[in-house]
Write an enzyme that holds these catalytic residues in place. Sequence first.
Site, PDB file in Angstrom:
ATOM      1  N   ASP A  14      21.525  27.584  33.527  1.00  0.00           N
ATOM      2  CA  ASP A  14      20.135  27.311  33.916  1.00  0.00           C
ATOM      3  C   ASP A  14      19.147  28.237  33.216  1.00  0.00           C
ATOM      4  O   ASP A  14      18.147  27.795  32.654  1.00  0.00           O
ATOM      5  CB  ASP A  14      19.946  27.476  35.432  1.00  0.00           C
ATOM      6  CG  ASP A  14      20.657  26.387  36.222  1.00  0.00           C
ATOM      7  OD1 ASP A  14      20.931  25.311  35.649  1.00  0.00           O
ATOM      8  OD2 ASP A  14      20.931  26.618  37.415  1.00  0.00           O
ATOM      9  N   ARG A  94      17.879  39.154  46.127  1.00  0.00           N
ATOM     10  CA  ARG A  94      16.668  38.497  45.610  1.00  0.00           C
ATOM     11  C   ARG A  94      15.409  39.347  45.680  1.00  0.00           C
ATOM     12  O   ARG A  94      14.662  39.416  44.706  1.00  0.00           O
ATOM     13  CB  ARG A  94      16.449  37.144  46.297  1.00  0.00           C
ATOM     14  CG  ARG A  94      17.529  36.090  46.025  1.00  0.00           C
ATOM     15  CD  ARG A  94      18.075  36.138  44.646  1.00  0.00           C
ATOM     16  NE  ARG A  94      18.936  34.995  44.326  1.00  0.00           N
ATOM     17  CZ  ARG A  94      19.710  34.926  43.269  1.00  0.00           C
ATOM     18  NH1 ARG A  94      19.780  35.944  42.421  1.00  0.00           N
ATOM     19  NH2 ARG A  94      20.428  33.856  43.034  1.00  0.00           N
ATOM     20  N   ASP A 123      16.977  30.487  47.473  1.00  0.00           N
ATOM     21  CA  ASP A 123      16.621  31.553  46.535  1.00  0.00           C
ATOM     22  C   ASP A 123      15.196  31.427  46.004  1.00  0.00           C
ATOM     23  O   ASP A 123      14.500  32.420  45.823  1.00  0.00           O
ATOM     24  CB  ASP A 123      17.628  31.595  45.385  1.00  0.00           C
ATOM     25  CG  ASP A 123      18.970  32.154  45.833  1.00  0.00           C
ATOM     26  OD1 ASP A 123      18.963  33.022  46.721  1.00  0.00           O
ATOM     27  OD2 ASP A 123      20.009  31.726  45.307  1.00  0.00           O
ATOM     28  N   SER A 174      28.796  26.222  41.142  1.00  0.00           N
ATOM     29  CA  SER A 174      27.673  27.127  40.949  1.00  0.00           C
ATOM     30  C   SER A 174      27.997  28.410  41.694  1.00  0.00           C
ATOM     31  O   SER A 174      28.316  28.384  42.886  1.00  0.00           O
ATOM     32  CB  SER A 174      26.402  26.484  41.503  1.00  0.00           C
ATOM     33  OG  SER A 174      25.428  27.473  41.706  1.00  0.00           O
TER      34      SER A 174
END
Length: 413
Positions: A14, A94, A123, A174
């Site tokens: 990504d 995060r 996220d 993922s």
Amino acid sequence: MTDRVVLAYSGGLDTSVAIRWIGERYGMDVITLTVDLGAEGDMASIQRRALDTGAVKALVVDARELFVKYFVFPALMANAVYEGHYPLATALARPLIAKLLVDAANDEGATAVAHGCTGKGNDQVRFDVSIWALSPHLKIIAPAREWGMTREEEIAYAKLHSIPVAATSRSPYSTDENLWGRSIECGVLEDPWEEPPEEVYAWTRSPRDTPDEPSYIEIGFERGIPKSLDGRELDGVSLIEELNELAGGHGVGRIDHIENRLVGIKSREVYEAPAATVLLGAHQALENMTLSKYQLRFKERVASEYADLIYNGLWFASLHQDLASYVQSSQRHVNGTVRVKLFKGTASVVGRKSPQSLYSYSLATYDKGDEFDQSASPGFIHIWGLPVKTQAQIQGVGQPDGPLGIVGPREGG
Ligand code: ARG
């Protein structure tokens, strides 16, 4: 001068596609920022991939110590576990990555920051809310939320533009990982009835292949923070790394959970969190020795608030500071050592001791030396049971026509 954007870059599919896509779509110069939080992978090769893909500059920050000190250990002290299963590895990372992105944007004179999150997950919320809190004027670009490509289309896009794609990016799963755990989504895992295949696991051995003899370890805590392993003082990063290795080797820390995402979706999540599993178990065992019943009850409620807040991306909300202050205060006597047995996928606490232990042998024992005054119990019970007895005499108990006088399960429709 061309506008600049700092992109949080993992080296995966990504974010690699994002480097090229942002250049095309927004005409900006992309600076990548890769934050080392203890994931496997060689930072130098990730950096090279960023530059090969078109980044004008590739920054790397080792944030493992910051992560452990300000994010992981406070969450451990709180016993923060989302919905009773997820130790929050990704969720904790995060806000730290957001902070480092904002710092880099300021240093580099960038007008925007970017991340690789899709529009379906938690996220994106964690990044965007944290970035807003820290720097409301920065533009936020989330290519994977905007471009509407499937994974296959992304791979085709990468091919077309000769973007180097790591072998792991071709896996159907993922994943995300840092010191506190690894998460696996997608592929066959999207069927909640399917057992996770062995191939999804990277940190934990199948209990089928783990040693036939248990390992015993001793973890020393000071004020709720783990400081030593088998008597050796260790910094937080090393302690967690060693525990991941050791406990993972015994198959400890596999988690399979249907999770309630903030965006309203239930999703099937598989995690590997060997060190987190061991440390959370050991920490709670030590709290059981050193906190009163009332402190423990109240702290459980705080733990669930704290976990929700982290999961829901509210790290930089003031409530967080309030909860964290309470948690820190609660740890002032949480000192001592916990012995844990690692065996065939389990981590069991088998011993605990503390200089501030509230456990009293002379009160607990049934043997000689008993100091508990049993003659005081009838008086205590008389008053404790008084309201129950009074109500039962006047109103009966539960369901008077039931055979046991209590509410039973309903039959039929
Ligand atoms: N479900 C977990 C969370 O919301 C893990 C997310 C993993 N993220 C990822 N990009 N694969 O915290």
